[in-house]
Design an enzyme around this catalytic site. Structure first.
Site, PDB file in Angstrom:
ATOM      1  CE  LYS A 189      19.887  19.170  17.421  1.00  0.00           C
ATOM      2  NZ  LYS A 189      19.388  18.125  16.528  1.00  0.00           N
ATOM      3  CE  LYS A 245      31.255  13.763  21.470  1.00  0.00           C
ATOM      4  NZ  LYS A 245      30.071  12.993  21.137  1.00  0.00           N
ATOM      5  CE  LYS A 281      27.556  12.456  12.993  1.00  0.00           C
ATOM      6  NZ  LYS A 281      27.133  12.057  14.202  1.00  0.00           N
TER       7      LYS A 281
HETATM    8  P1  ATP Z   1      28.172  15.726  16.635  1.00  0.00           P
HETATM    9  O1  ATP Z   1      29.549  16.294  16.418  1.00  0.00           O
HETATM   10  O2  ATP Z   1      27.206  16.001  15.520  1.00  0.00           O
HETATM   11  O3  ATP Z   1      27.638  15.985  18.018  1.00  0.00           O
HETATM   12  P2  ATP Z   1      29.296  13.198  17.365  1.00  0.00           P
HETATM   13  O4  ATP Z   1      30.344  12.629  16.474  1.00  0.00           O
HETATM   14  O5  ATP Z   1      29.783  13.873  18.607  1.00  0.00           O
HETATM   15  O6  ATP Z   1      28.340  14.152  16.544  1.00  0.00           O
HETATM   16  P3  ATP Z   1      26.844  11.844  18.034  1.00  0.00           P
HETATM   17  O7  ATP Z   1      26.110  11.822  16.733  1.00  0.00           O
HETATM   18  O8  ATP Z   1      26.437  12.771  19.120  1.00  0.00           O
HETATM   19  O9  ATP Z   1      28.409  11.989  17.739  1.00  0.00           O
HETATM   20  O10 ATP Z   1      26.874  10.399  18.669  1.00  0.00           O
HETATM   21  C1  ATP Z   1      26.554   9.193  18.039  1.00  0.00           C
HETATM   22  C2  ATP Z   1      27.004   8.081  18.948  1.00  0.00           C
HETATM   23  O11 ATP Z   1      28.435   7.968  18.913  1.00  0.00           O
HETATM   24  C3  ATP Z   1      26.647   8.291  20.429  1.00  0.00           C
HETATM   25  O12 ATP Z   1      26.193   7.085  20.968  1.00  0.00           O
HETATM   26  C4  ATP Z   1      27.939   8.683  21.089  1.00  0.00           C
HETATM   27  O13 ATP Z   1      28.006   8.236  22.424  1.00  0.00           O
HETATM   28  C5  ATP Z   1      28.980   8.000  20.228  1.00  0.00           C
HETATM   29  N1  ATP Z   1      30.214   8.798  20.167  1.00  0.00           N
HETATM   30  C6  ATP Z   1      30.329   9.992  19.559  1.00  0.00           C
HETATM   31  N2  ATP Z   1      31.588  10.464  19.646  1.00  0.00           N
HETATM   32  C7  ATP Z   1      32.281   9.541  20.364  1.00  0.00           C
HETATM   33  C8  ATP Z   1      33.642   9.458  20.805  1.00  0.00           C
HETATM   34  N3  ATP Z   1      34.504  10.402  20.521  1.00  0.00           N
HETATM   35  N4  ATP Z   1      34.026   8.381  21.502  1.00  0.00           N
HETATM   36  C9  ATP Z   1      33.131   7.398  21.786  1.00  0.00           C
HETATM   37  N5  ATP Z   1      31.839   7.412  21.397  1.00  0.00           N
HETATM   38  C10 ATP Z   1      31.402   8.464  20.696  1.00  0.00           C
END
Ligand code: ATP
Ligand code: LTN
Length: 334
Positions: free
Chosen positions: A119, A200, A203
């Site tokens: 970060k 993946k 968000k």
């Molecule tokens: P960012 O885009 O801010 O990294 P993110 O949507 O990828 O956010 P995180 O906030 O890193 O998600 O993850 C929160 C939780 O959701 C974690 O436990 C992660 O394993 C799960 N998670 C996130 N994206 C997925 C996905 N596409 N499929 C399954 N589990 C997910």
């Protein structure tokens, strides 16, 4: 449940950062598991809003995200009767405990945190809070004598430093903290971006078309699923390598229906992609409509505030005891 059984339940705690509307990936990969945990553990779930401000946030957006996230989690099945739910920023003991822990944490060990390294590279003007972030997280955890801390793999290092800090403090000042174990979320089903099924669903993804957010309009959700990238094979098969788009839709169907992969493939063996996508869309929309209905009932309700009021009362009581004990141990007394 009998009183004795309840008393034997192990304690768990986890925090969620209010940084945007959660996706179908978060729901399937993380929230559904937390809903299962609440049956097994005495759970504390808080909104890590103080962690969110380690990077710049627009105040109005942050405030909206905080309320929205609590309402969404409850709408997804996190039961306020089974969980203590509160806002980190409403509990001043976290930051106070954090200071006492910071003074027992080494600059060197914080410099080795991979999330900090990543970060801080993105913005040369990073805050001191970004650096001490893991100590605030350690205080969130250690204030409540919990057994388990369920987190995604990216947070494992932070739970480990919390353990190191607890062990060091106990050694220096005598038994003060329970040393918790991380509960690392199994990789499980990863939901992929609908437009780029090799990525993946995230968000923070820039392409909105590939990401389903739990507060998207259901007509939009349907459209996103109907226009998901597939292939030219024309057969519903689970084959991540050659048919990643269809495999992703199968995974979504499996996760929401509770059916096995084999049964889903068999059910749609004779269907074309349009029919299958319609079935996936029906299932996703049905699930999300239920969540949105509960969300809409909650978002402006006093019930949400009551839940937080009850939660913060409980949290204050426990963490205050830990704070007072730490002060005594350290010698911060009259
Ligand atoms: P960012 O885009 O801010 O990294 P993110 O949507 O990828 O956010 P995180 O906030 O890193 O998600 O993850 C929160 C939780 O959701 C974690 O436990 C992660 O394993 C799960 N998670 C996130 N994206 C997925 C996905 N596409 N499929 C399954 N589990 C997910
Ligand atoms: N850093 C975590 C959020 C978080 C947390 C915690 C998780 C803050 N404090 C304590 C577990 C326990 C994240 O970004 N997901």
């Amino acid at each position: 449940m009998k009183r004795d059984e309840k008393m034997e339940k192990k304690k768990m705690l986890t925090g969620l950062q209010p940084t945007g509307v959660i996706t179908l990936g978060n729901y399937i990969g993380a929230i559904k598991q937390m809903v299962d945990y609440q049956e097994k553990y005495d759970s504390i779930i808080f909104i890590a809003d103080m962690h969110a401000i380690t990077i710049p946030q627009d105040p109005e957006t942050l405030a909206n995200n905080i309320r929205q996230l609590i309402a969404l989690y409850i709408a997804c099945g996190i039961d306020p009767k089974k969980n203590t739910i509160f806002l980190q920023s409403e509990n001043p003991y976290h930051a106070n405990i954090s200071w006492m822990l910071e003074c027992n944490t080494y600059f060197g060990e914080l410099s080795r945190m991979t999330q900090f390294k990543d970060k801080s590279k993105k913005n040369a003007n990073f805050s001191a809070g970004l650096f001490t972030y893991p100590v605030l997280m350690a205080s969130d955890i250690l204030a409540y004598d919990v057994d388990y801390v369920p987190v995604g793999i990216d947070q494992k290092q932070h739970v480990e430093i919390a353990r190191d800090i607890a062990i060091r403090f106990n050694k220096k000042y005598g038994e003060t903290f329970k040393v918790p174990e991380p509960l690392i979320r199994a990789e499980g089903t990863k939901i992929m971006d609908l437009q780029s099924p090799d990525k993946k669903m995230s968000k923070s993804s820039e392409n909105q078309k590939g990401v389903i957010r739990l507060l998207d309009d259901t007509a939009v959700i349907r459209k996103k699923i109907m226009s998901a990238t597939t292939d030219s094979m024309g057969k519903i098969n689970f084959d991540i390598e050659n048919q990643p788009g269809i495999s992703n839709l199968i995974n979504i169907y499996v996760s929401l229906s509770g059916m096995s992969k084999e049964d889903v493939v068999e059910k749609f063996a004779e269907s074309n992609y349009g029919t299958f996508k319609t079935a996936v869309a029906d299932l996703v929309v049905e699930e999300i409509e239920k969540i949105q209905k509960r969300y809409n009932d909650l978002i402006n309700s006093e019930e949400l505030d009551r839940i937080l009021d009850v939660g913060i009362e409980k949290a204050l009581k426990t963490s205050r005891e830990k704070y007072e004990l730490m002060k005594q141990k350290i010698g911060l007394r009259r």
